[in-house]
Motif scaffolding. Structure first.
Motif, PDB file in Angstrom:
ATOM      1  N   LEU A  46       0.815  -1.215   0.000  1.00 24.93           N
ATOM      2  CA  LEU A  46       0.000   0.000   0.000  1.00 24.93           C
ATOM      3  C   LEU A  46       0.851   1.268   0.000  1.00 24.93           C
ATOM      4  CD1 LEU A  46      -2.808  -1.022   2.517  1.00 24.93           C
ATOM      5  CD2 LEU A  46      -3.021  -0.746   0.038  1.00 24.93           C
ATOM      6  N   GLY A  47       2.164   1.101   0.119  1.00 25.49           N
ATOM      7  CA  GLY A  47       3.060   2.248   0.058  1.00 25.49           C
ATOM      8  C   GLY A  47       3.387   2.873   1.393  1.00 25.49           C
ATOM      9  N   LEU A  48       3.042   2.192   2.497  1.00 34.75           N
ATOM     10  CA  LEU A  48       3.361   2.733   3.813  1.00 34.75           C
ATOM     11  C   LEU A  48       4.868   2.655   4.058  1.00 34.75           C
ATOM     12  CD1 LEU A  48       0.511   1.260   6.051  1.00 34.75           C
ATOM     13  CD2 LEU A  48       0.683   3.553   5.078  1.00 34.75           C
ATOM     14  N   LYS A  49       5.418   3.719   4.620  1.00 32.90           N
ATOM     15  CA  LYS A  49       6.837   3.731   4.938  1.00 32.90           C
ATOM     16  C   LYS A  49       7.103   2.880   6.180  1.00 32.90           C
ATOM     17  CE  LYS A  49       7.605   8.293   2.918  1.00 32.90           C
ATOM     18  NZ  LYS A  49       8.074   9.672   3.158  1.00 32.90           N
ATOM     19  N   ARG A  50       8.377   2.644   6.447  1.00 33.54           N
ATOM     20  CA  ARG A  50       8.734   1.716   7.524  1.00 33.54           C
ATOM     21  C   ARG A  50       8.213   2.178   8.877  1.00 33.54           C
ATOM     22  NH1 ARG A  50      14.687  -1.048   8.261  1.00 33.54           N
ATOM     23  NH2 ARG A  50      14.087  -2.565   9.874  1.00 33.54           N
ATOM     24  N   TYR A  51       8.393   3.467   9.198  1.00 38.25           N
ATOM     25  CA  TYR A  51       7.928   3.959  10.496  1.00 38.25           C
ATOM     26  C   TYR A  51       6.407   3.946  10.571  1.00 38.25           C
ATOM     27  CZ  TYR A  51       6.575   8.527   8.594  1.00 38.25           C
ATOM     28  OH  TYR A  51       5.962   9.531   7.902  1.00 38.25           O
ATOM     29  N   GLN A  52       5.727   4.131   9.410  1.00 37.19           N
ATOM     30  CA  GLN A  52       4.269   4.062   9.397  1.00 37.19           C
ATOM     31  C   GLN A  52       3.780   2.636   9.625  1.00 37.19           C
ATOM     32  OE1 GLN A  52       3.690   5.849   5.476  1.00 37.19           O
ATOM     33  NE2 GLN A  52       2.861   7.708   6.431  1.00 37.19           N
ATOM     34  N   ARG A  53       4.488   1.671   9.054  1.00 38.31           N
ATOM     35  CA  ARG A  53       4.123   0.267   9.286  1.00 38.31           C
ATOM     36  C   ARG A  53       4.296  -0.097  10.748  1.00 38.31           C
ATOM     37  NH1 ARG A  53       7.327  -0.504   4.540  1.00 38.31           N
ATOM     38  NH2 ARG A  53       8.937  -1.580   5.735  1.00 38.31           N
ATOM     39  N   PHE A  54       5.361   0.409  11.337  1.00 42.15           N
ATOM     40  CA  PHE A  54       5.605   0.100  12.750  1.00 42.15           C
ATOM     41  C   PHE A  54       4.548   0.744  13.643  1.00 42.15           C
ATOM     42  CE2 PHE A  54       7.511   0.886  16.895  1.00 42.15           C
ATOM     43  CZ  PHE A  54       8.011  -0.369  17.206  1.00 42.15           C
ATOM     44  N   ARG A  55       4.207   2.003  13.373  1.00 39.05           N
ATOM     45  CA  ARG A  55       3.280   2.731  14.239  1.00 39.05           C
ATOM     46  C   ARG A  55       1.841   2.251  14.090  1.00 39.05           C
ATOM     47  NH1 ARG A  55       0.331   7.434  13.513  1.00 39.05           N
ATOM     48  NH2 ARG A  55       1.281   7.772  11.474  1.00 39.05           N
ATOM     49  N   ARG A  56       1.426   1.924  12.869  1.00 38.42           N
ATOM     50  CA  ARG A  56       0.022   1.607  12.627  1.00 38.42           C
ATOM     51  C   ARG A  56      -0.296   0.116  12.685  1.00 38.42           C
ATOM     52  NH1 ARG A  56      -1.603   5.633   7.562  1.00 38.42           N
ATOM     53  NH2 ARG A  56      -1.069   7.608   8.604  1.00 38.42           N
ATOM     54  N   ILE A  57       0.690  -0.721  12.410  1.00 34.33           N
ATOM     55  CA  ILE A  57       0.414  -2.164  12.315  1.00 34.33           C
ATOM     56  C   ILE A  57       1.158  -2.959  13.377  1.00 34.33           C
ATOM     57  CG2 ILE A  57       0.615  -4.185  10.820  1.00 34.33           C
ATOM     58  CD1 ILE A  57       0.246  -2.290   8.449  1.00 34.33           C
ATOM     59  N   VAL A  58       2.469  -2.754  13.456  1.00 37.21           N
ATOM     60  CA  VAL A  58       3.272  -3.579  14.357  1.00 37.21           C
ATOM     61  C   VAL A  58       3.014  -3.222  15.818  1.00 37.21           C
ATOM     62  CG1 VAL A  58       5.607  -4.201  15.049  1.00 37.21           C
ATOM     63  CG2 VAL A  58       5.050  -3.941  12.628  1.00 37.21           C
ATOM     64  N   ALA A  59       3.134  -1.945  16.164  1.00 32.65           N
ATOM     65  CA  ALA A  59       3.053  -1.528  17.569  1.00 32.65           C
ATOM     66  C   ALA A  59       1.722  -1.894  18.233  1.00 32.65           C
ATOM     67  CB  ALA A  59       3.318  -0.029  17.683  1.00 32.65           C
ATOM     68  N   PRO A  60       0.539  -1.602  17.611  1.00 26.80           N
ATOM     69  CA  PRO A  60      -0.721  -1.943  18.295  1.00 26.80           C
ATOM     70  C   PRO A  60      -0.879  -3.436  18.573  1.00 26.80           C
ATOM     71  CG  PRO A  60      -1.123  -0.407  16.499  1.00 26.80           C
ATOM     72  CD  PRO A  60       0.285  -0.886  16.346  1.00 26.80           C
ATOM     73  N   GLN A  61      -0.455  -4.291  17.630  1.00 26.98           N
ATOM     74  CA  GLN A  61      -0.608  -5.735  17.832  1.00 26.98           C
ATOM     75  C   GLN A  61       0.464  -6.279  18.778  1.00 26.98           C
ATOM     76  OE1 GLN A  61      -1.850  -8.074  14.248  1.00 26.98           O
ATOM     77  NE2 GLN A  61      -1.251  -6.219  13.154  1.00 26.98           N
ATOM     78  N   ALA A  62       1.683  -5.771  18.647  1.00 26.26           N
ATOM     79  CA  ALA A  62       2.757  -6.252  19.519  1.00 26.26           C
ATOM     80  C   ALA A  62       2.511  -5.856  20.965  1.00 26.26           C
ATOM     81  CB  ALA A  62       4.098  -5.700  19.043  1.00 26.26           C
ATOM     82  N   LEU A  63       1.836  -4.710  21.183  1.00 25.55           N
ATOM     83  CA  LEU A  63       1.598  -4.240  22.544  1.00 25.55           C
ATOM     84  C   LEU A  63       0.790  -5.249  23.350  1.00 25.55           C
ATOM     85  CD1 LEU A  63       1.790  -2.023  24.687  1.00 25.55           C
ATOM     86  CD2 LEU A  63      -0.286  -1.010  23.706  1.00 25.55           C
ATOM     87  N   ARG A  64      -0.224  -5.840  22.725  1.00 27.04           N
ATOM     88  CA  ARG A  64      -1.062  -6.810  23.433  1.00 27.04           C
ATOM     89  C   ARG A  64      -0.271  -8.061  23.786  1.00 27.04           C
ATOM     90  NH1 ARG A  64      -4.696  -5.012  19.269  1.00 27.04           N
ATOM     91  NH2 ARG A  64      -6.405  -3.755  20.150  1.00 27.04           N
ATOM     92  N   ILE A  65       0.691  -8.419  22.960  1.00 24.06           N
ATOM     93  CA  ILE A  65       1.511  -9.604  23.217  1.00 24.06           C
ATOM     94  C   ILE A  65       2.576  -9.303  24.270  1.00 24.06           C
ATOM     95  CG2 ILE A  65       3.076 -11.272  22.146  1.00 24.06           C
ATOM     96  CD1 ILE A  65       1.631 -10.646  19.482  1.00 24.06           C
TER      97      ILE A  65
END
Length: 270
Positions: A176-195
Motif C-alpha cells: 500500500l506504500g506505507l513507509k517503515r515507520y508508518q508500518r511500525f506505528r500503525r500495524i506492528v506496535a498496536p498488535q505487539a503491545l497486546r503480546i
C-alpha cells in the motif's frame, strides 16, 4: 456456567485475593495498635520513595535500551544483529548481584579513568578538576546496573512481540506504500503491545523486587532501612515482616493493575 471468551482461570472467583486482603487488613490493624510495629513501619516507609524512584527510572531506561537492542536484532545488517545477540546473551548470563557489584566497583572507576584521560589537556591547563570515583553517587551506579540487566530481558520480549505480527500484514502494508515507520506505528506496535504487555508488566514487578539488591551498596531503600533498624534493635522478626508486607503491597497492587489493563486491551480487541 462458563462464559464465552474467558478461560477457566479468569472465571474463578479470586479467593486468593480475599485471603491476601484479610491478611493485609490484619497486619494493618497490628501496625495501628502496636507501637513497635508502627515504629518499624514508619522507619521502613522512609525508603519507599527511593525504591519506587529507582525502579521506575531503571525500568524506563531499560525499556529504551531494550527496544533499541530488539530493533538491532531484527536489522538486516549482520553486525547489528550479532552485537545485539552478544549483549543479550552475555548480560543474561551474569547474576544481577554480580553485575551490580561490577558496575559499582569496576565500571564506575573505569568510566572515571576514561573521562580523566580524555579531559587531561583541560585538567593540565587548570580548566577542569580531575574527577573522582566518589563523584558518581552509588544510587546512579545501582540504577545503571538494573538498567543494563533488564534491558537484555526486555529486548527479547520486544523482539518476540514484533516477530509475532503476521508477515502478511506487513507485506500488505508495504504494497500500500506505507513507509517503515508508518508500518511500525500503525500495524506492528498496536498488535505487539497486546503480546508484550503481560511479560513486560511481569518484568516491572520483578524490577521492584530486585531493586532491593541496591541495599548492598548502601542505597536507603526499603530493604536498607529495614536492615539498619534490625541491626540496631535486634527486632529481626518484626522488621523483616514489615519489609515483606510493604513489598507485597507494592507487587500485588501492580499485578492487579496490570491484569486490569490487559483485560481492557483484550476486550477492546473483540
Amino acid at each position: 456456567m462458563n462464559q464465552p471468551g474467558r478461560t477457566p482461570q479468569e472465571q474463578d472467583f479470586p479467593w486468593w485475593l480475599v485471603v491476601a486482603g484479610l491478611i493485609a487488613l490484619a497486619l494493618a490493624g497490628i501496625i495501628l495498635v502496636s507501637p513497635l510495629y508502627a515504629q518499624v513501619f514508619a522507619i521502613v516507609s522512609k525508603g519507599l520513595w527511593i525504591t519506587i524512584w529507582v525502579s521506575l527510572l531503571a525500568f524506563l531506561l531499560a525499556s529504551a535500551l531494550g527496544l533499541l537492542l530488539a530493533m538491532m536484532s531484527l536489522s538486516e545488517h549482520i553486525v547489528l544483529r550479532q552485537a545485539a545477540r552478544f549483549y543479550v546473551e552475555i548480560i543474561r548470563g551474569v547474576p544481577l548481584l554480580v553485575l551490580l557489584f561490577y558496575i559499582a566497583f569496576v565500571g564506575a572507576p573505569a568510566l572515571i579513568w576514561l573521562v580523566n584521560l580524555a579531559a587531561s589537556p583541560l585538567q593540565q591547563r587548570g580548566w577542569m578538576e580531575p574527577l573522582l570515583v566518589r563523584d558518581i553517587p552509588l544510587i546512579w551506579r545501582a540504577v545503571s546496573a538494573l538498567m543494563l540487566a533488564y534491558a537484555a530481558f526486555l529486548a527479547e520480549i520486544f523482539r518476540a512481540g514484533i516477530e509475532a505480527v503476521p508477515v502478511g500484514q506487513l507485506e500488505a502494508a508495504k504494497a500500500l506504500g506505507l513507509k517503515r515507520y508508518q508500518r511500525f506505528r500503525r500495524i506492528v506496535a498496536p498488535q505487539a503491545l497486546r503480546i508484550i504487555l503481560p511479560p513486560y508488566g511481569n518484568d516491572f514487578i520483578s524490577m521492584v523486587k530486585d531493586s532491593s539488591l541496591v541495599s548492598v551498596l548502601g542505597v536507603v531503600d526499603i530493604t536498607q532501612m529495614g536492615k539498619v533498624y534490625a541491626a540496631g534493635s535486634f527486632r529481626f522478626f518484626e522488621t523483616y515482616s514489615i519489609v515483606a508486607y510493604v513489598y507485597l503491597l507494592l507487587t500485588i497492587s501492580l499485578s492487579l493493575l496490570l491484569r486490569r489493563l490487559e483485560r481492557r486491551l483484550n476486550n477492546s480487541r473483540r
